[in-house]
Structure formats: structure tokens, C-alpha cells
Design an enzyme around this catalytic site. Sequence first.
Site, PDB file in Angstrom:
ATOM      1  N   MET A  87      11.996   6.766  -5.630  1.00 51.62           N
ATOM      2  CA  MET A  87      10.901   6.709  -4.913  1.00 51.62           C
ATOM      3  C   MET A  87      10.458   5.192  -3.660  1.00 51.62           C
ATOM      4  SD  MET A  87       8.384   8.045  -8.201  1.00 51.62           S
ATOM      5  CE  MET A  87       9.071   8.667  -9.235  1.00 51.62           C
ATOM      6  N   SER A  88       9.668   5.857  -3.040  1.00 45.08           N
ATOM      7  CA  SER A  88       9.688   4.535  -1.763  1.00 45.08           C
ATOM      8  C   SER A  88       8.750   5.725  -1.399  1.00 45.08           C
ATOM      9  CB  SER A  88      10.650   5.012  -1.298  1.00 45.08           C
ATOM     10  OG  SER A  88      10.765   3.759   0.083  1.00 45.08           O
ATOM     11  N   SER A  89       7.527   4.350  -0.592  1.00 43.99           N
ATOM     12  CA  SER A  89       6.747   4.791   0.690  1.00 43.99           C
ATOM     13  C   SER A  89       7.164   5.598   1.494  1.00 43.99           C
ATOM     14  CB  SER A  89       5.818   3.513   0.992  1.00 43.99           C
ATOM     15  OG  SER A  89       5.308   3.011   0.054  1.00 43.99           O
ATOM     16  N   ARG A  90       8.198   5.285   2.313  1.00 43.64           N
ATOM     17  CA  ARG A  90       9.200   6.049   2.598  1.00 43.64           C
ATOM     18  C   ARG A  90       9.464   7.590   3.139  1.00 43.64           C
ATOM     19  NH1 ARG A  90      10.784  -0.171   3.460  1.00 43.64           N
ATOM     20  NH2 ARG A  90       9.700  -0.721   6.110  1.00 43.64           N
ATOM     21  N   HIS A 150       2.307   4.349  -5.147  1.00 42.83           N
ATOM     22  CA  HIS A 150       3.663   5.736  -5.337  1.00 42.83           C
ATOM     23  C   HIS A 150       3.542   5.453  -7.280  1.00 42.83           C
ATOM     24  CE1 HIS A 150       6.770   4.116  -5.268  1.00 42.83           C
ATOM     25  NE2 HIS A 150       6.653   4.021  -3.959  1.00 42.83           N
ATOM     26  N   HIS A 210       4.461   2.060  -7.376  1.00 41.62           N
ATOM     27  CA  HIS A 210       3.832   0.910  -7.974  1.00 41.62           C
ATOM     28  C   HIS A 210       3.084   1.091  -8.948  1.00 41.62           C
ATOM     29  CE1 HIS A 210       3.824   1.491  -3.782  1.00 41.62           C
ATOM     30  NE2 HIS A 210       4.362   0.103  -3.910  1.00 41.62           N
ATOM     31  N   LYS A 240      14.625  -1.404  -7.780  1.00 38.63           N
ATOM     32  CA  LYS A 240      14.179  -0.838  -6.269  1.00 38.63           C
ATOM     33  C   LYS A 240      14.498  -1.429  -4.799  1.00 38.63           C
ATOM     34  CE  LYS A 240      13.688   2.200  -2.829  1.00 38.63           C
ATOM     35  NZ  LYS A 240      12.797   1.339  -1.205  1.00 38.63           N
ATOM     36  N   GLY A 287       9.565  -4.677  -7.921  1.00 32.52           N
ATOM     37  CA  GLY A 287       9.801  -3.578  -8.784  1.00 32.52           C
ATOM     38  C   GLY A 287      12.395  -4.072  -9.209  1.00 32.52           C
ATOM     39  N   GLY A 330       1.046  -0.918  -0.340  1.00 34.48           N
ATOM     40  CA  GLY A 330       0.079  -0.523   0.049  1.00 34.48           C
ATOM     41  C   GLY A 330       0.748   1.020   0.041  1.00 34.48           C
TER      42      GLY A 330
END
Length: 372
Positions: free
Chosen positions: A239-242, A70, A73, A204, A202, A67
Site C-alpha cells: 500500500m502507498s499513497s502514490r 491509508h 498508516h 515498506k 513502516g 498525509g
Amino acid sequence: MASRLAHRHIALQWSYRISSQPSTSQTRPARIFARCIHIFRDIPPLRQHRRQLLLNGDTLGFVPTLGALHHGHLCLIRAAAAENSKVIVSIYLNPTQFGVTEDLNSYPKTWDTDVAQLRALDAELARTHGAGRIEAIFAPTTKAMYPTSPPDSTIPGVGSFITLTPLGTLLEGASRPVFFRGVATVCMKLFNIVQPERVYFGQKDVQQTVVIRRLVTDFHLDTLVRVCPTEREPDGLAMSSRNVYMGQRRRKVSVVLSQALRAAEAAYGMGRRERGDILALAWDVANRMVMEQEALGEAERAGIEVDYFSLADPDSMEEVEVVDGERGAVLSCAIKMLPLEVTKPGEVLGLGEDKVPVRLIDNIILQPQRPS
Ligand code: AMP
């Protein structure tokens, strides 16, 4: 009964009604519109739906996520839509991949925005592809995912787990001992439930991609693993949710990660193959940034700690002393952005007011070189 009620059909027209958390109780009748994204909270209705897709001759791509979606994803979902007629996205914050001291509770949860993004992307895909749309979101409950014992995040770990050794104990696994056990276990469960033709991950999280390939190979899972490029901010930060935890000051310093990797990549590009020669350039960039920040006052600086720079074999993730030019290597690193010591009035702060340490990872693949 519960599983039937949990099967929602969310229509594009009234997606604004979706609650901030997917609820388990039925508060309104399920409605089906011409184009909808199904939301499944339980396994049997998803399985039934999947069977129907098979009978219809659809191919299914699957994108597992935690979830807080971004652009990175969404690129995975676009890739899945490009080569499958249907795509399922899972949104599940899997507790067993977070250690007992890690950030499970504070991990960003943005259900409404996630659904809105998927809805917008689905509309875009319908326009551009005609087919290849987002068929469903699988947002299971933890009871559904861990039916016989509560999810255990301790290192001994009580329950049914998949472990891949030594792969899962290296690098990220050394810093986060239960992480890959949790990832491999939840992916095995998700793949068994969704039965996708292809799964999308990903670049990443490079070690995760190696773990997933190994899982699929060693357990003879009938799915193809696709790895999509790392999506980056304009200054190079992956890019990362964090990233939302970083306010302006830490965000500015965080570019050190991609800059250090790029410096080391340049050494490889110039023909260097020795570990020391390649990684020294990454360390130089990182050390320079540490010194620059230390020279600033408390209200100006952002502290960083390097966890590792690694030069590893692409299949085993074991460290290499010399890169075999025909195999290439994975150049990766992890750094911790330390909490700000002092914040200034009016400063743009991140989620958690920059008091939360943020661990960032990144990597570059050093491509095999064809002999000339
Ligand atoms: P997560 O929700 O963080 O578990 O990520 C779900 C999937 O998205 C994983 O396969 C990640 O590797 C992938 N992903 C996360 N960030 C990026 C990114 N910046 N670029 C490409 N893929 C990403």
C-alpha cells in the site's frame, strides 16, 4: 497570539466542519468535548500540551506521515496505541524531501478524509483499548518547521540540514539525492518538537527505517524506534499513497514488484546465498513482465522500468555479494510505472489520468537463519 489561535480542539461531534485545508486563521472559537483530537498548527501549544502529558504520566507514541492516509498508516497508529497511552500523528508534506523535479505539488492531499479516518480509528481505539487514543494531529505550517530560511530542495541545499553518509546516498538516495537529507532533517525537527517515547515507521520504506535508527543512535535521541510490517493489497502490492496515480492497467502490472521479490526470497529460502543466484530470479520475473507488455499494442500495455534490485546489509544498506546467514539481508527494489502511451475510452484511469510516472518501492527482509 497566532500560535494560541492555531490550537484547535476538534470534537468528534462536529468534525464535518473541518476545512479542506487546515487554516491558520481562527474562524470559530475552540471547543473542548469529552473526547477530542487536538489539531496543532504551531509548535508552542503542542509543546505545552506535551508537557501536560508528561505531568499526567502518559507515554507518547508518534507516527510521522505525509498525509493521504491509508490502511498502512493506520496500522502504525494501532501499533503506537497498543504500547503508549497517547498517540500523536503528524501530517506534514515536507518540501525538503522532494527534489526540485519531483511530485511535491501533485502529491495527493486529502485532509478531510485523513481527519475522518483518524476520528474513526480513535473511536475504535477508545472501544477496544479504553486508553491509547489519538491525542493530536500535528499539521505544522512550513514557516513553523523552517523558521529561519525557506526550505531548499536543491542539491547544494541552503539551510540547516542533517545528512547521513554514505547511507543516505545509496539506493533511494542515489535516485533521489535530497530525499534522506529531507527525511532526516524533518524527523529531527519533529522528534525535538513532539518528544515521543516511541516513534513508528513502516517496513515498506526500509531504507528510511535504517536512516531513522541511525539518526536516533548518532544524535543520541531519547526515543525508541519501532518498525511495523508492510501492509499489502490482496494481490501483494504494498500500500502507498502514490498507488492512486495508477489506473486499472498500470495497477495490474504493478504486482510485478512483489512477485519479483518473492521469487528472489524463495531462492534464499532454498539455501542460495550468492547475490547473482538470488537477484537473477527477481530479474527473470521483471524481464518477463517487460516482454509481455512490449508484445501488446499501445492501447493495451503498461511500460515499466526497473530502477534497481538490491541485496544489501541490514545495517549499512551497502550491497552484499554473499548473504551472511547470521545477519540476513534486505532485498529491495524500485520500479517506475511509465505513463500510458494511449488511453482507451471508458478506461478506469488513475489520478492524473495515468500521465504521471509512478515510482514504486518494495522490500522483503531475508531473515537471519539460526545455525541448525
Ligand atoms: P508516508 O506518509 O508515505 O511518509 O508514510 C508514513 C509512514 O507510513 C512511513 O513510516 C511509511 O513507511 C509508513 N507506511 C507507508 N506505507 C505503508 C505500508 N504499506 N505498510 C506499512 N507502513 C507503511
